[in-house]
Design a protein around this motif. Sequence first.
Motif, PDB file in Angstrom:
ATOM      1  N   MET A  20       0.824  -1.209   0.000  1.00  0.00           N
ATOM      2  CA  MET A  20       0.000   0.000   0.000  1.00  0.00           C
ATOM      3  C   MET A  20       0.858   1.258   0.000  1.00  0.00           C
ATOM      4  N   LEU A  21       0.248   2.316  -0.507  1.00  0.00           N
ATOM      5  CA  LEU A  21       0.904   3.616  -0.485  1.00  0.00           C
ATOM      6  C   LEU A  21       0.323   4.388   0.698  1.00  0.00           C
ATOM      7  N   LEU A  22       1.169   5.049   1.455  1.00  0.00           N
ATOM      8  CA  LEU A  22       0.712   5.805   2.618  1.00  0.00           C
ATOM      9  C   LEU A  22       0.993   7.289   2.402  1.00  0.00           C
ATOM     10  N   ARG A  23       0.014   8.119   2.737  1.00  0.00           N
ATOM     11  CA  ARG A  23       0.193   9.564   2.611  1.00  0.00           C
ATOM     12  C   ARG A  23      -0.340  10.258   3.850  1.00  0.00           C
ATOM     13  N   VAL A  41     -11.678  13.528   4.490  1.00  0.00           N
ATOM     14  CA  VAL A  41     -10.396  13.153   5.090  1.00  0.00           C
ATOM     15  C   VAL A  41      -9.861  14.387   5.819  1.00  0.00           C
ATOM     16  N   PRO A  42      -9.860  14.373   7.159  1.00  0.00           N
ATOM     17  CA  PRO A  42      -9.401  15.559   7.891  1.00  0.00           C
ATOM     18  C   PRO A  42      -7.882  15.726   7.810  1.00  0.00           C
ATOM     19  N   LYS A  43      -7.466  16.970   7.872  1.00  0.00           N
ATOM     20  CA  LYS A  43      -6.033  17.310   7.905  1.00  0.00           C
ATOM     21  C   LYS A  43      -5.340  16.511   9.020  1.00  0.00           C
ATOM     22  N   ALA A  48      -4.249   5.455   3.571  1.00  0.00           N
ATOM     23  CA  ALA A  48      -3.619   4.243   3.018  1.00  0.00           C
ATOM     24  C   ALA A  48      -4.333   3.864   1.735  1.00  0.00           C
ATOM     25  N   SER A  49      -3.562   3.684   0.690  1.00  0.00           N
ATOM     26  CA  SER A  49      -4.134   3.306  -0.608  1.00  0.00           C
ATOM     27  C   SER A  49      -3.610   1.918  -0.971  1.00  0.00           C
ATOM     28  N   ILE A  53      -5.640  -4.037  -3.622  1.00  0.00           N
ATOM     29  CA  ILE A  53      -7.064  -3.915  -3.946  1.00  0.00           C
ATOM     30  C   ILE A  53      -7.225  -3.220  -5.290  1.00  0.00           C
ATOM     31  N   HIS A  54      -6.609  -2.044  -5.454  1.00  0.00           N
ATOM     32  CA  HIS A  54      -6.943  -1.321  -6.690  1.00  0.00           C
ATOM     33  C   HIS A  54      -6.266  -1.863  -7.938  1.00  0.00           C
TER      34      HIS A  54
END
Length: 155
Positions: A20-23, A41-43, A48-49, A53-54
């Motif tokens: 997954m990619l995390l930001r 999505v709060p500041k 996590a992407s 899954i995608h």
Amino acid sequence: MDTLHRCVKEVLRLHPPAMMLLRHARRSFTVRTREGNVYDVPKGRTVASPLVIHNRLPHEYRDPETYEPDRFGPGRREDIAGGAFSYTAFGGGRHACVGEAFAYMQIKVIWSHLLRNFEMEMVSPFPETDWNVVMPGPKGKVMLRYNRKRMPAAA
Ligand code: HEM
């Protein structure tokens, strides 16, 4: 080489080493899904992407669970048909993998050598994926029998 490229690409779609990619959200924003659901999505939150899954979304990939390298071939191009982020084994956008071309080259050099020079046969059952690690890989031992191919003598 195009076929081998598509095979490697398809393996990485099904089994991306980066799960997954995390930001970190530096400002609040809203996401609307294709089904019309809206998420705030709060500041300060971590987003996590999940690639696992995608890279298997059925509206992007026909029979997503099936290993099918030709899905990337002419006429289908499922890696880009749904947009720039359809295929994300190497991430995307500003932080996309800078080593992508180098990684393909290395992997194809190694596999070209193996496929050209060896007969290979898997002697253990096809492994399950071990998801309990940072970079998923095969669970347990994977046993392979390999024999050097007899090459025709040079004239
Ligand atoms: C099959 C091999 C590889 C895969 C699947 C892969 C995958 C990825 C992914 C998914 C990202 C994005 C991470 C994120 O957005 O958080 C990434 C970033 C990156 N990769 Fe790779 N990678 C591979 C090989 C390589 C190689 C061989 C190099 C260097 C020679 C490399 C260098 C980098 C660097 C420097 C970044 C960070 C880019 C940035 O943040 O701007 N990668 N990689």
